[in-house]
Motif scaffolding. Structure first.
Motif, PDB file in Angstrom:
ATOM      1  N   LEU A   1       8.319   6.837 -60.675  1.00 33.66           N
ATOM      2  CA  LEU A   1       8.901   6.140 -59.531  1.00 33.66           C
ATOM      3  C   LEU A   1       8.820   4.622 -59.703  1.00 33.66           C
ATOM      4  O   LEU A   1       9.768   3.896 -59.396  1.00 33.66           O
TER       5      LEU A   1
ATOM      6  N   SER B   1       9.298  10.815 -51.997  1.00 36.82           N
ATOM      7  CA  SER B   1       9.049  11.659 -53.170  1.00 36.82           C
ATOM      8  C   SER B   1       7.647  12.253 -53.135  1.00 36.82           C
ATOM      9  O   SER B   1       7.453  13.462 -53.343  1.00 36.82           O
TER      10      SER B   1
ATOM     11  N   THR C   1      10.716   3.533 -49.831  1.00 35.74           N
ATOM     12  CA  THR C   1      11.267   4.813 -49.384  1.00 35.74           C
ATOM     13  C   THR C   1      11.103   5.874 -50.458  1.00 35.74           C
ATOM     14  O   THR C   1      10.720   7.014 -50.183  1.00 35.74           O
ATOM     15  N   ASN C   2      11.413   5.516 -51.702  1.00 34.86           N
ATOM     16  CA  ASN C   2      11.266   6.479 -52.795  1.00 34.86           C
ATOM     17  C   ASN C   2       9.810   6.917 -52.974  1.00 34.86           C
ATOM     18  O   ASN C   2       9.526   8.099 -53.182  1.00 34.86           O
TER      19      ASN C   2
ATOM     20  N   LEU D   1      13.826   0.178 -50.227  1.00 37.28           N
ATOM     21  CA  LEU D   1      14.266   1.383 -50.920  1.00 37.28           C
ATOM     22  C   LEU D   1      13.212   1.865 -51.904  1.00 37.28           C
ATOM     23  O   LEU D   1      13.024   3.072 -52.099  1.00 37.28           O
TER      24      LEU D   1
ATOM     25  N   GLY E   1      14.882   8.646 -56.734  1.00 35.67           N
ATOM     26  CA  GLY E   1      13.717   9.160 -56.011  1.00 35.67           C
ATOM     27  C   GLY E   1      13.717  10.670 -55.928  1.00 35.67           C
ATOM     28  O   GLY E   1      12.685  11.325 -56.107  1.00 35.67           O
TER      29      GLY E   1
ATOM     30  N   ASN F   1      23.223  13.161 -55.513  1.00 34.94           N
ATOM     31  CA  ASN F   1      23.227  11.790 -55.002  1.00 34.94           C
ATOM     32  C   ASN F   1      23.988  10.841 -55.910  1.00 34.94           C
ATOM     33  O   ASN F   1      24.706   9.952 -55.434  1.00 34.94           O
TER      34      ASN F   1
ATOM     35  N   SER G   1      19.321  15.356 -57.749  1.00 34.03           N
ATOM     36  CA  SER G   1      19.556  13.964 -58.119  1.00 34.03           C
ATOM     37  C   SER G   1      21.018  13.737 -58.460  1.00 34.03           C
ATOM     38  O   SER G   1      21.625  12.732 -58.043  1.00 34.03           O
TER      39      SER G   1
ATOM     40  N   THR H   1      19.833   4.754 -55.604  1.00 34.19           N
ATOM     41  CA  THR H   1      18.376   4.631 -55.516  1.00 34.19           C
ATOM     42  C   THR H   1      17.745   5.927 -55.007  1.00 34.19           C
ATOM     43  O   THR H   1      16.686   6.340 -55.491  1.00 34.19           O
ATOM     44  N   THR H   2      18.412   6.569 -54.058  1.00 33.11           N
ATOM     45  CA  THR H   2      17.905   7.850 -53.561  1.00 33.11           C
ATOM     46  C   THR H   2      17.913   8.897 -54.661  1.00 33.11           C
ATOM     47  O   THR H   2      16.987   9.708 -54.773  1.00 33.11           O
TER      48      THR H   2
ATOM     49  N   ALA I   1      12.146   2.181 -60.118  1.00 35.11           N
ATOM     50  CA  ALA I   1      12.361   1.126 -59.126  1.00 35.11           C
ATOM     51  C   ALA I   1      12.474  -0.245 -59.777  1.00 35.11           C
ATOM     52  O   ALA I   1      13.306  -1.075 -59.389  1.00 35.11           O
TER      53      ALA I   1
END
Length: 462
Positions: free
Chosen positions: A106, A157, A152-153, A149, A72, A254, A251, A68-69, A110
């Motif tokens: 985003l 971002s 958070t993104n 999450l 983002g 991650n 990206s 997920t990170t 998501a």
């Protein structure tokens, strides 16, 4: 654009780079450190309040968090670099289209990952290394945390774009606010309400929602450098590609980390069981805390390099990079010293279980044996990302995380057992550093040649 907005952009082109790097990096480091400390405190609460199986369950969820990170970061890192470059080029309208398209991307990402994880959560966690003992903890955390999450993104971002457009202090406040809310709520949900690991996830959801509201409020203001405008949210292929091309490198780091965590967790479970996975969780937390400083420096460096690259002031770009490398290497050197001199003390912050402490001692000493060079690698990857050299940035990211580390993880444990897992990290760091140094040396020579050509052109014009 009003005079205050114009001054923020002029500062990027005229202030001494040392002062400018300090102005942008200090808030970034502070904000990132606060958020990282929150994560550390959160994991301490989980380890001390729930137990060693919960720490292992938390480590199992790292691939989910990394995936997920990664999505983002794909948007946030790419968009912030593009916004800096566009502002340096004087293309304000394109910077705002980048902002609007980022928000749309985003939301799309998501929606996809939340639907997939909710539909296949248990099989995914089993794939990532969950055992019968750790699966309940991992399931409770991820199922509750997915909405957080997404928040958070959104927060992080768009926060990168806020910093890139000239608001480093306000960007810092985004992270400070989120961390403060989370640290206050964590003990309430975990201990007072006795909700365990699920309580930690609820606290994160609320805190990240507050962060997202703060960031959105900034981009709806009329007095900021770039803001949300009608007509900028419809996806444009040229804008999307420019974001994704630059954001691909961080990206992929991650995504690679997610894949590597799967390999590590399954290998550790085979050679050391849940205690070894718990040790990996503590090692990862400690290493992440240290790289947070480096990433904060990189976040401060990025708008300076991006703007001056767009404005063709390459001497300022080179000076900024060298200062960032020096500062980052100092941080990773201190981190290396801590891992070698007091690994058991670090482990005791997370657990009182003697078996887990002993396992973590070995993990920290071995896995961080070459940690000194990590700062140089991260800053150098950010350099290429900041100037829009997507292919080089992607290659460097994959070199350390995929092309070198994964083969080592597949080979060394068979020959050396559990120690082979930990040895894979320093060996990968050392090989990647040699490759990074060669690429950076070529790029800096290119900057020197280009600066000379620009200076000659300007002299002829006069």
């Amino acid at each position: 654009m009003n005079s205050n907005q114009s001054q923020k952009l002029r500062d990027l082109a005229t202030l001494p780079v040392g002062r400018l790097l300090w102005r942008y990096s200090l808030p970034a480091v502070t904000g990132m450190l606060v958020m990282s400390l929150y994560n550390v405190v959160d994991r301490i609460f989980i380890g001390q309040g729930v137990g060693p199986d919960a720490i292992a369950g938390l480590a199992v969820t790292f691939p989910v968090l990394n995936i997920t990170t990664a999505l983002g970061v794909l948007v946030g890192a790419g968009a912030s670099s593009r916004v800096s470059i566009h502002l340096g080029e004087g293309r304000h309208d394109l910077a705002e289209h980048t902002l609007g398209n980022s928000l749309t991307l985003l939301v799309i990402f998501a929606t996809c990952y939340m639907a997939l994880f909710y539909a296949f959560l248990d099989p995914v966690l089993r794939l990532f290394g969950a055992s019968d003992a750790t699966l309940p903890y991992a399931r409770d955390l991820v199922a509750t945390l997915l909405p957080g999450l997404f928040m958070t993104n959104l927060a992080f971002s768009l926060n990168n774009i806020m910093r890139a457009s000239g608001y480093p202090t306000r960007a810092m406040m985004t992270m400070v606010i989120g961390a403060a809310v989370n640290i206050v709520l964590d003990p309430i949900f975990i201990f007072t309400l006795d909700m365990g690991i699920r309580g930690a996830a609820i606290a994160t959801d609320i805190a990240m929602g507050v962060c997202a509201v703060f960031v959105f409020a900034h981009f709806f203001r009329r007095d900021v450098t770039v803001r949300f405008r009608r007509g900028t949210f419809g996806l444009q292929w040229r804008v999307v590609w420019s974001i994704v091309a630059i954001g691909a490198a961080p990206s992929l780091v991650n995504f690679a980390a997610s894949f590597i965590n799967i390999i590590i967790n399954r290998t550790l479970h085979s050679h050391g069981g849940d205690m070894a996975i718990g040790a990996a969780g503590i090692f990862t937390t400690y290493a992440t805390l240290l790289t947070t400083f480096v990433l904060g420096i990189c976040l401060g460096m990025q708008p300076i390099i991006g703007y001056n690259y767009g404005a063709r002031q390459l001497h300022r770009l080179r000076r900024t990079y060298m200062l960032a490398v020096a500062a980052s290497t100092a941080v990773t050197t201190l981190g290396f010293a801590g891992a070698q001199l007091m690994p058991s003390l670090i482990a005791r912050a997370f657990t009182i279980d003697p078996t887990l402490i002993a396992a973590t001692d070995t993990a920290l000493r071995t896995a961080m044996a070459a940690f000194i060079v990590v700062g140089f690698q991260i800053v150098s990857t950010t350099l290429f990302q900041s100037i829009g050299a997507a292919a080089k940035s992607v290659f460097l990211s994959l070199t350390r995380q995929v092309l070198i580390l994964i083969p080592l993880l597949l080979v060394l444990p068979d020959a050396l057992g559990l120690r082979g897992v930990w040895l894979s990290f320093p060996l990968s760091d050392l090989v990647a550093t040699v490759i990074t140094a060669a690429m950076v040396a070529w790029q800096l020579r290119h900057f020197t040649s280009a600066s000379g050509a620009i200076g000659e052109t300007r002299a002829n014009a006069q």
